[in-house]
Design an enzyme around this catalytic site. Structure first.
Site, mmCIF file in Angstrom:
data_model
loop_
_atom_site.group_PDB
_atom_site.id
_atom_site.type_symbol
_atom_site.label_atom_id
_atom_site.label_comp_id
_atom_site.label_asym_id
_atom_site.label_seq_id
_atom_site.Cartn_x
_atom_site.Cartn_y
_atom_site.Cartn_z
ATOM 1 N N ASP A 1 -2.722 -6.187 -3.193
ATOM 2 C CA ASP A 1 -3.617 -5.069 -2.916
ATOM 3 C C ASP A 1 -4.873 -5.601 -2.211
ATOM 4 O O ASP A 1 -4.758 -6.389 -1.278
ATOM 5 C CB ASP A 1 -3.943 -4.324 -4.213
ATOM 6 C CG ASP A 1 -4.555 -2.952 -3.978
ATOM 7 O OD1 ASP A 1 -3.809 -1.997 -3.723
ATOM 8 O OD2 ASP A 1 -5.798 -2.847 -4.038
ATOM 9 N N TYR B 1 -13.289 0.682 -0.200
ATOM 10 C CA TYR B 1 -12.513 1.396 0.816
ATOM 11 C C TYR B 1 -13.421 1.838 1.966
ATOM 12 O O TYR B 1 -13.032 1.776 3.142
ATOM 13 C CB TYR B 1 -11.827 2.616 0.194
ATOM 14 C CG TYR B 1 -10.673 2.273 -0.716
ATOM 15 C CD1 TYR B 1 -9.360 2.410 -0.270
ATOM 16 C CD2 TYR B 1 -10.877 1.818 -2.013
ATOM 17 C CE1 TYR B 1 -8.292 2.104 -1.097
ATOM 18 C CE2 TYR B 1 -9.820 1.506 -2.841
ATOM 19 C CZ TYR B 1 -8.530 1.652 -2.384
ATOM 20 O OH TYR B 1 -7.473 1.335 -3.191
ATOM 21 N N HIS C 1 4.133 -2.517 -7.192
ATOM 22 C CA HIS C 1 2.807 -2.891 -6.709
ATOM 23 C C HIS C 1 2.059 -3.791 -7.684
ATOM 24 O O HIS C 1 1.334 -4.692 -7.271
ATOM 25 C CB HIS C 1 2.010 -1.614 -6.447
ATOM 26 C CG HIS C 1 0.678 -1.854 -5.818
ATOM 27 N ND1 HIS C 1 0.536 -2.249 -4.504
ATOM 28 C CD2 HIS C 1 -0.585 -1.759 -6.309
ATOM 29 C CE1 HIS C 1 -0.753 -2.382 -4.219
ATOM 30 N NE2 HIS C 1 -1.451 -2.086 -5.297
#
Length: 390
Positions: free
Chosen positions: A185, A312, A368
């Site tokens: 990630d 982000y 993930h």
């Protein structure tokens, strides 16, 4: 333990002891939850299902034991140090093997340092877990800025490249002259950024996730297997990435809800646990309720809903300046592609971006959150990758 008397390089032990009134406030908030109506579909296509979230919150309110998690973190060995003006929290778990290779491991969102809880023992002390002591690692596991118990940036600029530079400083400050880096990630982005900087001490990289996307030419020339990867990434972008778009454009907006509502925060994080794990949409098939809540608590207690979301936003600002340098990363790199990871790469795509791919494997299970979902496979992959550079 301190490793320096210089105030700018001080490393201090960090001991968690959350005041009981904070836990009581959490339980009171949970008891006052105002629930929405049930979803109008029989699946998760509208998001986490009401019954699943209510079961999670009922466990959180009445049976969850934060002190157990607190003791786990304190027992692993927590520290803080200030780098580039920001207090950074990290786990530092040294192996009993003197020849162990130091390994920097970076989590992502909505993960935390607890993402690696099941692999710490086997990686640091393989002999105690049926492994070869020559494969041992010293582990350094930092909390990203604005995550967990690291400090929250008060200004802009704490994007992936700056984090990579801070991590290099951390490894140097710990006295490690030769080390590896691992990530999934956001951790994969930080690990790749370390690779681009190519510090002298970094001997290898390992990824269980990639952030690069195929070029138009690669899309046009894709094999059937690569076409499946493209379709998976497109499904993520079209259906599952609403949280990422919100956090990349309006982190402060969602931050108010994440800071004020524990149920809002829990459902925001739970959605990812169900959507991108190898669980078929049933998060509880892969994670225990306690594992889910331990991670959520590392966002609730320090109130990092908004500050973690800003990573982000930082990445989106950096993206407007164009992609990273197209030059190949020269640090030796290994890749482990788990089948339910929503964004994957092929070996030939990896080799176009990394000049020295030392390990590439496609696993038969896992998603993930690989270190939590398939810890034994994850450990095997890390060992196999770094066996080439020890």
């Amino acid at each position: 333990m301190t490793t320096s008397i210089e105030p700018t390089t001080l490393i201090e032990p960090f001991h968690l002891a959350i005041p009981e009134e904070h836990l009581a406030d959490l339980r009171a908030r949970l008891a006052r939850t105002r629930w929405p109506e049930q979803e109008t579909v029989p699946d998760t296509s509208q998001g986490p299902q009401l019954a699943k979230v209510q079961a999670l919150i009922e466990h959180w309110q009445h049976r969850y034991d934060w002190r157990r998690c607190e003791a786990l973190l304190n027992g692993l060995g927590q520290f803080r140090t200030t780098i580039d003006g920001l207090d950074l929290h990290f786990l530092h778990v040294r192996s009993p093997e003197q020849g162990a290779l130091p390994l920097l491991m970076t989590h992502g969102w909505p993960g935390s340092v607890l993402e690696f809880r099941k692999v710490v023992g086997p990686l640091t002390d393989p002999a105690a877990h049926g492994g070869d002591p020559r494969q041992a690692f010293h582990l350094v596991i930092p909390s990203l800025p604005g995550f967990g118990f690291s400090g929250k940036p008060t200004g802009t600029g704490w994007g992936v490249p700056r984090i990579a530079r801070a991590w290099i400083t951390l490894m140097d400050r710990l006295g490690y002259g030769r080390w590896g880096a691992q990530g999934g990630d956001w951790g994969s982005a930080v690990t790749a950024a370390i690779g681009r900087l190519a510090p002298a001490g970094c001997v290898g990289l390992h990824f269980n996730f990639v952030m690069f996307q195929p070029t138009p030419q690669e899309v046009a020339e894709a094999t059937p297997e690569e076409q499946a990867m493209i379709a998976s990434a497109r499904y993520y972008a079209d259906v599952l990435s609403g949280y990422a778009k919100e956090q990349a454009t309006r982190p402060q907006t969602i931050g108010y809800s994440l800071a004020d509502s524990p149920v809002g925060l829990a459902s925001w994080i739970y959605a990812m646990s169900q959507d991108v794990s190898d669980s078929g949409g049933n998060a509880e098939a892969v994670f225990s309720l306690d594992e889910l809540l331990d991670d959520i608590m590392l966002y609730w207690l320090p109130s990092t809903g908004a500050s973690s979301a800003r990573l982000y936003w930082e990445a989106a600002q950096a993206g407007r300046a164009g992609p990273p340098s197209p030059e190949k990363i020269t640090v030796p790199a290994g890749f482990s592609m788990f089948p339910r990871e929503i964004i994957r790469t092929s070996k030939r795509w990896a080799e176009r971006r990394y000049s020295h791919v030392i390990h590439f494997n496609e696993l038969d299970r896992g998603g993930h959150f690989a270190a939590l979902e398939q810890p034994e496979l994850f450990v095997q992959e890390v060992r196999a990758s770094f066996s080439h550079v020890r």
